[in-house]
Structures are given as C-alpha cells and as structure tokens.
Design a protein around this motif. Structure first.
Motif, PDB file in Angstrom:
ATOM      1  N   GLU A  33      22.716  19.240  24.703  1.00  0.00           N
ATOM      2  CA  GLU A  33      22.857  18.086  25.592  1.00  0.00           C
ATOM      3  C   GLU A  33      23.907  17.137  25.031  1.00  0.00           C
ATOM      4  N   LEU A  34      24.772  16.652  25.928  1.00  0.00           N
ATOM      5  CA  LEU A  34      25.773  15.666  25.544  1.00  0.00           C
ATOM      6  C   LEU A  34      25.765  14.568  26.602  1.00  0.00           C
ATOM      7  N   HIS A  35      25.452  13.346  26.169  1.00  0.00           N
ATOM      8  CA  HIS A  35      25.354  12.195  27.070  1.00  0.00           C
ATOM      9  C   HIS A  35      26.438  11.188  26.701  1.00  0.00           C
ATOM     10  N   LEU A  36      27.316  10.924  27.657  1.00  0.00           N
ATOM     11  CA  LEU A  36      28.437  10.002  27.467  1.00  0.00           C
ATOM     12  C   LEU A  36      28.462   8.969  28.601  1.00  0.00           C
ATOM     13  N   VAL A  37      27.330   8.415  28.906  1.00  0.00           N
ATOM     14  CA  VAL A  37      27.155   7.521  30.045  1.00  0.00           C
ATOM     15  C   VAL A  37      27.788   6.151  29.776  1.00  0.00           C
ATOM     16  N   ASN A  38      28.443   5.608  30.811  1.00  0.00           N
ATOM     17  CA  ASN A  38      28.949   4.239  30.825  1.00  0.00           C
ATOM     18  C   ASN A  38      29.875   3.922  29.649  1.00  0.00           C
ATOM     19  N   ASN A  39      30.932   4.703  29.544  1.00  0.00           N
ATOM     20  CA  ASN A  39      31.914   4.493  28.490  1.00  0.00           C
ATOM     21  C   ASN A  39      33.289   4.089  28.990  1.00  0.00           C
ATOM     22  N   GLY A  40      33.612   4.337  30.230  1.00  0.00           N
ATOM     23  CA  GLY A  40      34.965   4.091  30.723  1.00  0.00           C
ATOM     24  C   GLY A  40      35.891   5.259  30.458  1.00  0.00           C
ATOM     25  N   ILE A  41      35.334   6.442  30.269  1.00  0.00           N
ATOM     26  CA  ILE A  41      36.133   7.633  29.975  1.00  0.00           C
ATOM     27  C   ILE A  41      37.044   7.944  31.158  1.00  0.00           C
ATOM     28  N   GLU A  42      38.329   8.084  30.879  1.00  0.00           N
ATOM     29  CA  GLU A  42      39.311   8.437  31.894  1.00  0.00           C
ATOM     30  C   GLU A  42      39.749   9.892  31.751  1.00  0.00           C
ATOM     31  N   LYS A  43      39.919  10.314  30.512  1.00  0.00           N
ATOM     32  CA  LYS A  43      40.376  11.683  30.255  1.00  0.00           C
ATOM     33  C   LYS A  43      39.377  12.403  29.376  1.00  0.00           C
ATOM     34  N   LEU A  58      25.389  18.039  30.590  1.00  0.00           N
ATOM     35  CA  LEU A  58      26.500  17.146  30.297  1.00  0.00           C
ATOM     36  C   LEU A  58      26.400  15.968  31.263  1.00  0.00           C
ATOM     37  N   ASN A  59      26.188  14.787  30.721  1.00  0.00           N
ATOM     38  CA  ASN A  59      26.028  13.596  31.537  1.00  0.00           C
ATOM     39  C   ASN A  59      27.176  12.638  31.246  1.00  0.00           C
ATOM     40  N   VAL A  60      28.087  12.523  32.202  1.00  0.00           N
ATOM     41  CA  VAL A  60      29.225  11.616  32.083  1.00  0.00           C
ATOM     42  C   VAL A  60      29.206  10.587  33.220  1.00  0.00           C
ATOM     43  N   THR A  61      28.014  10.174  33.602  1.00  0.00           N
ATOM     44  CA  THR A  61      27.810   9.183  34.654  1.00  0.00           C
ATOM     45  C   THR A  61      28.449   7.847  34.268  1.00  0.00           C
ATOM     46  N   LYS A  62      28.941   7.122  35.261  1.00  0.00           N
ATOM     47  CA  LYS A  62      29.524   5.783  35.101  1.00  0.00           C
ATOM     48  C   LYS A  62      30.687   5.762  34.126  1.00  0.00           C
ATOM     49  N   ASN A  63      31.701   6.542  34.445  1.00  0.00           N
ATOM     50  CA  ASN A  63      32.948   6.535  33.708  1.00  0.00           C
ATOM     51  C   ASN A  63      34.087   6.432  34.712  1.00  0.00           C
ATOM     52  N   ARG A  64      35.306   6.760  34.308  1.00  0.00           N
ATOM     53  CA  ARG A  64      36.472   6.688  35.194  1.00  0.00           C
ATOM     54  C   ARG A  64      37.173   8.037  35.269  1.00  0.00           C
ATOM     55  N   ILE A  65      36.418   9.092  35.182  1.00  0.00           N
ATOM     56  CA  ILE A  65      36.973  10.445  35.175  1.00  0.00           C
ATOM     57  C   ILE A  65      37.540  10.772  36.551  1.00  0.00           C
TER      58      ILE A  65
END
Length: 107
Positions: A33-43, A58-65
């Motif tokens: 599991e990898l959680h990267l929620v609410n970071n502003g990730i663009e790339k 893989l949770n990348v919720t609330k970013n700018r991808i």
C-alpha cells in the motif's frame, strides 16, 4: 532511500513531484500500500522503470496529477494493482487502453 515496508503513508507532506526511481532506487517487492493523499503532486514519473510487484493499493487522492497512462507514469509502476484512488486530481484524458496491463484492477 526509504526502508522496505508493506505500507507507506506519505499524506499531507507537500510533495509536488515524485520520480519513483529517485525515491525508491530499486524494485520494492514488499510494498503493498502506498498513500500519497493531499500533497499537491503534479508529476509521478518512473524513467528507470522501477516496479512494485506486490503493490495492491495506490491512493493519490487530492493532488494535481494530470497524466497517469503509459509505462513511465502511475499505470506503469504496479502490474498487479487492485485499487487506484485518483479522486480530486486534474486528469482530463485517459488514453485508449490506459489500464489494459493492470489485469487485477477492480472496477
């Protein structure tokens, strides 16, 4: 380099760009599991083709991808991914067959 574990929570850290090979430097056979929620990730890129063989969530919720398809992006890092959370991102186009190699992905 991050220590091998079965899960990682890197939520709310203001991470804007992730080059997978720079962070992990090699294949991670234990990460589930990898959680990267609410970071502003663009790339989220993977130029050295690092794979997460056991990654299931893989949770990348609330970013700018904006881009997730292709071998060097999110869809190319975890061939056995079961759950992908992309809520509240800027993805506008999904390329044809973007997820075709993710045979375990649940809909």
């Amino acid at each position: 380099m991050l220590r091998q574990r079965s899960d990682r929570n890197l939520n709310h850290n203001n991470i804007t760009n992730i080059e997978v090979s720079a962070v992990f430097q090699r294949n991670d056979d234990n990460l589930r599991e990898l959680h990267l929620v609410n970071n502003g990730i663009e790339k989220f890129t993977n130029p050295d083709n690092v794979l997460f063989i056991k990654l299931q969530i893989l949770n990348v919720t609330k970013n700018r991808i904006t881009k997730i398809c292709g071998r060097y992006y999110i869809a190319g890092i975890a061939p056995y991914l079961r759950e992908l959370y992309l809520d509240f991102n800027d993805v506008r186009i999904l390329e044809n067959r973007c997820f075709e190699n993710l045979i375990e992905l649940q809909t």
